[in-house]
Structure formats: structure tokens, C-alpha cells
Design a protein around this motif. Structure first.
Motif, PDB file in Angstrom:
ATOM      1  N   GLN A  45      40.312  42.159  38.312  1.00  0.00           N
ATOM      2  CA  GLN A  45      41.242  42.723  37.327  1.00  0.00           C
ATOM      3  C   GLN A  45      42.109  43.797  37.985  1.00  0.00           C
ATOM      4  OE1 GLN A  45      41.638  41.734  34.060  1.00  0.00           O
ATOM      5  NE2 GLN A  45      43.280  43.195  33.828  1.00  0.00           N
ATOM      6  N   ILE A  46      41.510  44.627  38.814  1.00  0.00           N
ATOM      7  CA  ILE A  46      42.245  45.658  39.548  1.00  0.00           C
ATOM      8  C   ILE A  46      43.273  45.000  40.470  1.00  0.00           C
ATOM      9  CG2 ILE A  46      42.016  47.445  41.331  1.00  0.00           C
ATOM     10  CD1 ILE A  46      39.247  48.101  39.992  1.00  0.00           C
ATOM     11  N   VAL A  47      42.868  43.928  41.150  1.00  0.00           N
ATOM     12  CA  VAL A  47      43.788  43.202  42.029  1.00  0.00           C
ATOM     13  C   VAL A  47      44.946  42.634  41.219  1.00  0.00           C
ATOM     14  CG1 VAL A  47      44.057  41.174  43.523  1.00  0.00           C
ATOM     15  CG2 VAL A  47      42.062  42.670  43.782  1.00  0.00           C
ATOM     16  N   TRP A  48      44.647  41.993  40.108  1.00  0.00           N
ATOM     17  CA  TRP A  48      45.697  41.370  39.299  1.00  0.00           C
ATOM     18  C   TRP A  48      46.681  42.411  38.762  1.00  0.00           C
ATOM     19  CZ3 TRP A  48      45.148  38.960  33.828  1.00  0.00           C
ATOM     20  CH2 TRP A  48      46.289  38.226  33.527  1.00  0.00           C
ATOM     21  N   GLU A  49      46.169  43.552  38.349  1.00  0.00           N
ATOM     22  CA  GLU A  49      47.070  44.606  37.861  1.00  0.00           C
ATOM     23  C   GLU A  49      48.007  45.086  38.956  1.00  0.00           C
ATOM     24  OE1 GLU A  49      44.589  47.598  36.094  1.00  0.00           O
ATOM     25  OE2 GLU A  49      44.152  46.337  34.359  1.00  0.00           O
ATOM     26  N   ALA A  50      47.514  45.153  40.185  1.00  0.00           N
ATOM     27  CA  ALA A  50      48.350  45.598  41.305  1.00  0.00           C
ATOM     28  C   ALA A  50      49.294  44.503  41.789  1.00  0.00           C
ATOM     29  CB  ALA A  50      47.462  46.069  42.456  1.00  0.00           C
ATOM     30  N   ARG A  51      48.920  43.245  41.550  1.00  0.00           N
ATOM     31  CA  ARG A  51      49.683  42.098  42.035  1.00  0.00           C
ATOM     32  C   ARG A  51      49.887  41.121  40.874  1.00  0.00           C
ATOM     33  NH1 ARG A  51      48.685  41.123  47.795  1.00  0.00           N
ATOM     34  NH2 ARG A  51      48.453  38.916  47.291  1.00  0.00           N
ATOM     35  N   SER A  52      50.647  41.540  39.891  1.00  0.00           N
ATOM     36  CA  SER A  52      50.749  40.802  38.634  1.00  0.00           C
ATOM     37  C   SER A  52      51.286  39.383  38.776  1.00  0.00           C
ATOM     38  CB  SER A  52      51.598  41.582  37.638  1.00  0.00           C
ATOM     39  OG  SER A  52      52.900  41.775  38.153  1.00  0.00           O
ATOM     40  N   SER A  53      51.984  39.079  39.852  1.00  0.00           N
ATOM     41  CA  SER A  53      52.489  37.717  40.036  1.00  0.00           C
ATOM     42  C   SER A  53      51.534  36.843  40.848  1.00  0.00           C
ATOM     43  CB  SER A  53      53.869  37.748  40.687  1.00  0.00           C
ATOM     44  OG  SER A  53      53.796  38.388  41.945  1.00  0.00           O
ATOM     45  N   ASP A  54      50.376  37.362  41.187  1.00  0.00           N
ATOM     46  CA  ASP A  54      49.371  36.629  41.961  1.00  0.00           C
ATOM     47  C   ASP A  54      48.593  35.711  41.006  1.00  0.00           C
ATOM     48  OD1 ASP A  54      47.115  35.770  43.383  1.00  0.00           O
ATOM     49  OD2 ASP A  54      46.921  37.666  44.465  1.00  0.00           O
ATOM     50  N   ARG A  55      48.969  34.438  40.998  1.00  0.00           N
ATOM     51  CA  ARG A  55      48.333  33.487  40.072  1.00  0.00           C
ATOM     52  C   ARG A  55      46.853  33.290  40.361  1.00  0.00           C
ATOM     53  NH1 ARG A  55      52.431  28.783  40.602  1.00  0.00           N
ATOM     54  NH2 ARG A  55      50.486  27.850  41.227  1.00  0.00           N
ATOM     55  N   SER A  56      46.467  33.351  41.616  1.00  0.00           N
ATOM     56  CA  SER A  56      45.046  33.192  41.953  1.00  0.00           C
ATOM     57  C   SER A  56      44.219  34.330  41.367  1.00  0.00           C
ATOM     58  CB  SER A  56      44.856  33.142  43.470  1.00  0.00           C
ATOM     59  OG  SER A  56      45.451  31.986  43.999  1.00  0.00           O
ATOM     60  N   ALA A  57      44.746  35.534  41.418  1.00  0.00           N
ATOM     61  CA  ALA A  57      44.038  36.677  40.826  1.00  0.00           C
ATOM     62  C   ALA A  57      43.921  36.484  39.315  1.00  0.00           C
ATOM     63  CB  ALA A  57      44.757  37.982  41.154  1.00  0.00           C
ATOM     64  N   ARG A  58      45.015  36.069  38.678  1.00  0.00           N
ATOM     65  CA  ARG A  58      44.984  35.827  37.225  1.00  0.00           C
ATOM     66  C   ARG A  58      43.941  34.770  36.869  1.00  0.00           C
ATOM     67  NH1 ARG A  58      49.334  32.169  35.251  1.00  0.00           N
ATOM     68  NH2 ARG A  58      47.731  30.772  35.999  1.00  0.00           N
ATOM     69  N   ASP A  59      43.953  33.661  37.618  1.00  0.00           N
ATOM     70  CA  ASP A  59      43.007  32.585  37.341  1.00  0.00           C
ATOM     71  C   ASP A  59      41.561  33.040  37.533  1.00  0.00           C
ATOM     72  OD1 ASP A  59      45.206  30.988  36.842  1.00  0.00           O
ATOM     73  OD2 ASP A  59      45.060  29.872  38.733  1.00  0.00           O
ATOM     74  N   THR A  60      41.340  33.899  38.519  1.00  0.00           N
ATOM     75  CA  THR A  60      39.985  34.388  38.776  1.00  0.00           C
ATOM     76  C   THR A  60      39.540  35.353  37.682  1.00  0.00           C
ATOM     77  OG1 THR A  60      40.381  34.081  41.140  1.00  0.00           O
ATOM     78  CG2 THR A  60      38.470  35.402  40.519  1.00  0.00           C
ATOM     79  N   VAL A  61      40.450  36.178  37.188  1.00  0.00           N
ATOM     80  CA  VAL A  61      40.130  37.043  36.045  1.00  0.00           C
ATOM     81  C   VAL A  61      39.696  36.186  34.863  1.00  0.00           C
ATOM     82  CG1 VAL A  61      41.120  38.568  34.284  1.00  0.00           C
ATOM     83  CG2 VAL A  61      41.563  39.010  36.699  1.00  0.00           C
ATOM     84  N   LEU A  62      40.472  35.159  34.576  1.00  0.00           N
ATOM     85  CA  LEU A  62      40.143  34.274  33.453  1.00  0.00           C
ATOM     86  C   LEU A  62      38.807  33.569  33.661  1.00  0.00           C
ATOM     87  CD1 LEU A  62      43.681  32.777  32.787  1.00  0.00           C
ATOM     88  CD2 LEU A  62      42.520  34.616  31.538  1.00  0.00           C
TER      89      LEU A  62
END
Length: 93
Positions: free
Chosen positions: A14-31
Motif C-alpha cells: 500500500q505504501i508502494v502504491w501510494e508513492a507510485r500511483s501509476s504502478d499497476r503491479s503495486a495496485r494489483d498486489t494491494v488488491l
């Protein structure tokens, strides 16, 4: 996966995704971790906040309010490692 591990993994990504909001892999991993928390541990209403040197995750589990605390340095380590690795710092636009 233990609840505390799933919460920590969710927090880190979640911290990674917030810092890199266009990172789809981070978003998918959060989900993915939200699904694990919801289906395996009946966790709902996740929220995180910084409290000094710690992150506090507040959540509901089976209708009860609960919280879990993690050291800030450990929670932010994944993001620091990603930012330190040039091959992971490409544009995601």
C-alpha cells in the motif's frame, strides 16, 4: 498466511502504491492482499496511519474493531528498496 503477515504485506505494498500511483503491479498486489484479508481472515475497513515511528492499521474483523502496529522503518523498506533499484524506476504512464 497468518493475519499479521497479511496485514504487514498489505501495508508495505500500500505504501508502494501510494508513492507510485501509476504502478499497476503495486495496485494489483494491494488488491490481492485485500482479498486474502477479506476471505481468509474476515477483515474489513482497512485503514492505516503513521503514529511516530510506527504505522497503525485499524480494521474490523468479524464486526470487532482491532488494530495492529508495525515499525515504520520495516513498513517502508520495500519502497526504499524499489526506489534504490534503477530497473524498477521506469515510467509507468
Amino acid at each position: 498466511m497468518q493475519l499479521t503477515d497479511a496485514l504487514f504485506n498489505w501495508l508495505q505494498i500500500q505504501i508502494v502504491w501510494e508513492a507510485r500511483s501509476s504502478d499497476r503491479s503495486a495496485r494489483d498486489t494491494v488488491l490481492f492482499f485485500e482479498e486474502i484479508l477479506r476471505e481468509d481472515h474476515q477483515v474489513e475497513k482497512l485503514e492505516k496511519k503513521i503514529d511516530g515511528d510506527h504505522y497503525v492499521i485499524k480494521y474490523e474483523q468479524n464486526g470487532s474493531a482491532k488494530s495492529q502496529t508495525y515499525p515504520r522503518e520495516a513498513a517502508e523498506k520495500l519502497l526504499k528498496d524499489i526506489l534504490a533499484e534503477p530497473k524498477y524506476n521506469q515510467s509507468f504512464e
